[in-house]
Design a protein around this motif. Structure first.
Motif, PDB file in Angstrom:
ATOM      1  N   TRP A   1      45.054 -75.629   8.376  1.00 51.65           N
ATOM      2  CA  TRP A   1      44.288 -75.616   9.626  1.00 51.65           C
ATOM      3  C   TRP A   1      43.634 -76.976   9.862  1.00 51.65           C
ATOM      4  O   TRP A   1      43.645 -77.502  10.972  1.00 51.65           O
ATOM      5  CB  TRP A   1      43.233 -74.512   9.566  1.00 51.65           C
ATOM      6  N   LEU A   2      43.075 -77.577   8.811  1.00 52.93           N
ATOM      7  CA  LEU A   2      42.469 -78.898   8.951  1.00 52.93           C
ATOM      8  C   LEU A   2      43.502 -79.928   9.396  1.00 52.93           C
ATOM      9  O   LEU A   2      43.216 -80.810  10.205  1.00 52.93           O
ATOM     10  CB  LEU A   2      41.839 -79.323   7.621  1.00 52.93           C
ATOM     11  N   GLY A   3      44.712 -79.809   8.850  1.00 55.14           N
ATOM     12  CA  GLY A   3      45.766 -80.713   9.285  1.00 55.14           C
ATOM     13  C   GLY A   3      46.152 -80.495  10.735  1.00 55.14           C
ATOM     14  O   GLY A   3      46.393 -81.445  11.488  1.00 55.14           O
ATOM     15  N   ASP A   4      46.170 -79.225  11.155  1.00 57.28           N
ATOM     16  CA  ASP A   4      46.529 -78.906  12.544  1.00 57.28           C
ATOM     17  C   ASP A   4      45.525 -79.484  13.534  1.00 57.28           C
ATOM     18  O   ASP A   4      45.907 -80.086  14.546  1.00 57.28           O
ATOM     19  CB  ASP A   4      46.625 -77.389  12.738  1.00 57.28           C
ATOM     20  N   ILE A   5      44.234 -79.297  13.260  1.00 56.59           N
ATOM     21  CA  ILE A   5      43.252 -79.754  14.249  1.00 56.59           C
ATOM     22  C   ILE A   5      43.235 -81.277  14.333  1.00 56.59           C
ATOM     23  O   ILE A   5      42.969 -81.844  15.389  1.00 56.59           O
ATOM     24  CB  ILE A   5      41.833 -79.188  13.972  1.00 56.59           C
ATOM     25  N   ARG A   6      43.538 -81.965  13.236  1.00 57.45           N
ATOM     26  CA  ARG A   6      43.612 -83.428  13.296  1.00 57.45           C
ATOM     27  C   ARG A   6      44.832 -83.874  14.096  1.00 57.45           C
ATOM     28  O   ARG A   6      44.855 -84.959  14.656  1.00 57.45           O
ATOM     29  CB  ARG A   6      43.663 -83.997  11.882  1.00 57.45           C
ATOM     30  N   LYS A   7      45.826 -83.031  14.140  1.00 53.78           N
ATOM     31  CA  LYS A   7      47.034 -83.347  14.893  1.00 53.78           C
ATOM     32  C   LYS A   7      46.827 -83.137  16.390  1.00 53.78           C
ATOM     33  O   LYS A   7      47.329 -83.903  17.212  1.00 53.78           O
ATOM     34  CB  LYS A   7      48.190 -82.461  14.417  1.00 53.78           C
ATOM     35  N   TYR A   8      46.055 -82.110  16.764  1.00 50.20           N
ATOM     36  CA  TYR A   8      45.975 -81.705  18.162  1.00 50.20           C
ATOM     37  C   TYR A   8      44.727 -82.186  18.896  1.00 50.20           C
ATOM     38  O   TYR A   8      44.695 -82.166  20.130  1.00 50.20           O
ATOM     39  CB  TYR A   8      46.043 -80.177  18.270  1.00 50.20           C
ATOM     40  N   PHE A   9      43.677 -82.589  18.176  1.00 51.27           N
ATOM     41  CA  PHE A   9      42.415 -82.895  18.827  1.00 51.27           C
ATOM     42  C   PHE A   9      41.922 -84.287  18.409  1.00 51.27           C
ATOM     43  O   PHE A   9      42.218 -84.746  17.301  1.00 51.27           O
ATOM     44  CB  PHE A   9      41.348 -81.846  18.469  1.00 51.27           C
ATOM     45  N   PRO A  10      41.113 -84.956  19.266  1.00 51.09           N
ATOM     46  CA  PRO A  10      40.539 -86.257  18.898  1.00 51.09           C
ATOM     47  C   PRO A  10      39.510 -86.106  17.790  1.00 51.09           C
ATOM     48  O   PRO A  10      38.984 -85.020  17.548  1.00 51.09           O
ATOM     49  CB  PRO A  10      39.905 -86.746  20.205  1.00 51.09           C
ATOM     50  N   THR A  11      39.201 -87.226  17.127  1.00 49.55           N
ATOM     51  CA  THR A  11      38.315 -87.191  15.964  1.00 49.55           C
ATOM     52  C   THR A  11      36.964 -86.562  16.271  1.00 49.55           C
ATOM     53  O   THR A  11      36.434 -85.786  15.468  1.00 49.55           O
ATOM     54  CB  THR A  11      38.103 -88.627  15.430  1.00 49.55           C
ATOM     55  N   SER A  12      36.387 -86.872  17.436  1.00 44.63           N
ATOM     56  CA  SER A  12      35.068 -86.324  17.773  1.00 44.63           C
ATOM     57  C   SER A  12      35.101 -84.797  17.839  1.00 44.63           C
ATOM     58  O   SER A  12      34.158 -84.123  17.412  1.00 44.63           O
ATOM     59  CB  SER A  12      34.578 -86.897  19.106  1.00 44.63           C
ATOM     60  N   VAL A  13      36.202 -84.243  18.357  1.00 44.61           N
ATOM     61  CA  VAL A  13      36.343 -82.782  18.440  1.00 44.61           C
ATOM     62  C   VAL A  13      36.606 -82.200  17.050  1.00 44.61           C
ATOM     63  O   VAL A  13      36.068 -81.151  16.688  1.00 44.61           O
ATOM     64  CB  VAL A  13      37.476 -82.400  19.413  1.00 44.61           C
ATOM     65  N   VAL A  14      37.415 -82.891  16.249  1.00 45.19           N
ATOM     66  CA  VAL A  14      37.701 -82.440  14.888  1.00 45.19           C
ATOM     67  C   VAL A  14      36.410 -82.304  14.084  1.00 45.19           C
ATOM     68  O   VAL A  14      36.198 -81.317  13.363  1.00 45.19           O
ATOM     69  CB  VAL A  14      38.663 -83.425  14.187  1.00 45.19           C
ATOM     70  N   GLN A  15      35.529 -83.271  14.219  1.00 41.66           N
ATOM     71  CA  GLN A  15      34.282 -83.231  13.462  1.00 41.66           C
ATOM     72  C   GLN A  15      33.423 -82.038  13.864  1.00 41.66           C
ATOM     73  O   GLN A  15      32.817 -81.374  13.019  1.00 41.66           O
ATOM     74  CB  GLN A  15      33.521 -84.540  13.656  1.00 41.66           C
ATOM     75  N   VAL A  16      33.380 -81.725  15.161  1.00 40.30           N
ATOM     76  CA  VAL A  16      32.619 -80.559  15.628  1.00 40.30           C
ATOM     77  C   VAL A  16      33.239 -79.279  15.082  1.00 40.30           C
ATOM     78  O   VAL A  16      32.533 -78.377  14.604  1.00 40.30           O
ATOM     79  CB  VAL A  16      32.576 -80.529  17.168  1.00 40.30           C
ATOM     80  N   MET A  17      34.567 -79.169  15.130  1.00 43.07           N
ATOM     81  CA  MET A  17      35.241 -77.964  14.649  1.00 43.07           C
ATOM     82  C   MET A  17      35.057 -77.786  13.145  1.00 43.07           C
ATOM     83  O   MET A  17      34.874 -76.665  12.655  1.00 43.07           O
ATOM     84  CB  MET A  17      36.721 -78.011  15.022  1.00 43.07           C
TER      85      MET A  17
END
Length: 394
Positions: free
Chosen positions: A81-97
């Motif tokens: 899941w962590l790999g997926d969100i880094r693939k689909y979302f910008p870093t600022s959004v990844v950090q919030v998620m």
């Protein structure tokens, strides 16, 4: 209801609006008439795993998308899941998620595994979580955790150090000006500007009634800065930024910098300021708060009040003796200390804080306000030069 599938980037504005609403609302296509496919379906699944996991698990999921039943307690599943969100979302959004995953789903224990730490996007909040867990970190994870913290610290230093040194260097130079300089130390430009009212037209000259110059470098008195930082759990981002700024200030020869952290006890970390990562791993996030005790320690270390700036970084929820705390602040100010109170030193703005204590400090001439890391150098420059602090609006 007829559903619409979007496959291309040439969607109409209406189709794009429906697509975004569908990603926001989750669920199935009913209500928006939009079915997600491909990359959009994968993004929807990543969002559902975090924000709709319980609902999806209760309903048994739904057909047509990559919904999951939450992240559960499986490290491999979370790592994917962590790999997926880094693939689909910008870093600022990844950090919030990531932060939401830690707080909403209780994933702290999974951060004790090295492969998990290697998968996350390092940020200030993750550092705070790791510091709070550091006593529970197994030996196999400690070096990875230190590397994660080190990366965040390095990024912050790269962002903040040069501007801090430039702004404070200028303030220190200006504060070193003297009005009785030796002849070779006279700043003629400033002297002329200071005496323009004494210009004699008939002689085409200025009478320098007041000389302005620089203190000789070898005799210049260092300014002293004491950072007094609340290390209760809610102050984690402020602790991280304080460690970085403490190291930057300590590297400036014209400053003598002390870093003190506190909860119900007080720890002086000045000797570790050469390595902000060491400073952070020496903190103890969480616990109570005794501001009065911390200020008493800081007060005992002040030898030249007129050349000292004390920066209290705290949400002001005092567990000690409130009246004594205020008396100490008043006494320090009366002795000539420049006192600054920051409710937070972070990008998030003002946290929850004790409004009564903030008002009491304001009555003593010490406004309490939140400060972003980018604004901190200007705050410190104003304090060093004894100018009014540039308090942010709101």
């Amino acid at each position: 209801m007829t559903t619409t599938r979007f496959h291309t980037t040439s969607d109409t504005p209406e189709q794009e609006r429906l697509r975004r609403w569908r990603l926001v609302l989750g669920g199935d296509a009913d209500g928006t008439g939009c079915t997600l496919t491909g990359r959009d379906a994968a993004m929807d699944g990543a969002l559902a795993a975090l924000y709709r996991g319980a609902e999806a698990a209760g309903s048994g999921g739904r057909s047509g998308t990559a919904r999951t039943a939450g992240l559960g307690g499986s490290a491999p599943q979370v790592a994917r899941w962590l790999g997926d969100i880094r693939k689909y979302f910008p870093t600022s959004v990844v950090q919030v998620m990531q932060q939401d995953a830690i707080t909403r789903l209780g994933l702290e224990r999974l951060l004790l595994e090295p492969e998990m730490l290697e998968a996350v996007e390092p940020d200030v909040h993750l550092v705070g979580t790791l510091l709070s867990l550091r006593h529970a970190l197994p030996q196999t994870t400690r070096e990875t955790a230190r590397a994660v913290v080190g990366k965040v610290v390095t990024d912050l230093e790269r962002r903040l150090a040069d501007r801090t040194r430039t702004v404070l260097g200028g303030a220190l130079d200006r504060s070193a000006k003297v009005n009785r300089p030796r002849h070779r130390d006279i700043d003629w430009g400033r002297t002329i500007r200071a005496n323009l009212t004494n210009y004699l037209p008939e002689h085409r000259t200025v009478v320098p009634e007041r000389l302005v110059g620089y203190a000789r470098a070898q005799r210049a008195v260092k300014k002293e800065v004491i950072l007094c930082v609340d290390q209760s759990g809610s102050m984690a981002p402020s602790v991280v930024h304080s460690a970085v700024f403490g190291a930057v200030l300590a590297s400036m020869k014209s400053l003598s910098t002390r870093l003190v952290v506190f909860d119900t006890s007080v720890v002086d970390l000045t000797e570790q300021l050469t390595d902000p990562v060491d400073v952070l791993f020496a903190t103890q996030l969480g616990g109570g708060t005794d501001i009065n005790r911390a200020l008493a320690y800081c007060q005992s270390r002040i030898t030249r009040p007129a050349d000292t700036v004390v920066v209290l970084i705290s949400d002001l929820y005092e567990g000690g003796i409130r009246d004594e705390m205020l008396k100490r602040v008043a006494a320090m100010k009366a002795s000539g200390v420049q006192f600054v109170a920051l409710l937070a030193l972070s990008d998030e703005g003002a946290p929850s804080y004790d409004h009564a204590h903030a008002a009491a400090l304001a009555a003593l001439g010490v406004p309490a306000f939140a400060c972003t890391p980018d604004a901190f150098p200007e705050i410190m420059a104003a304090a060093i030069e004894r100018r009014p602090l540039p308090v942010p609006e709101g």
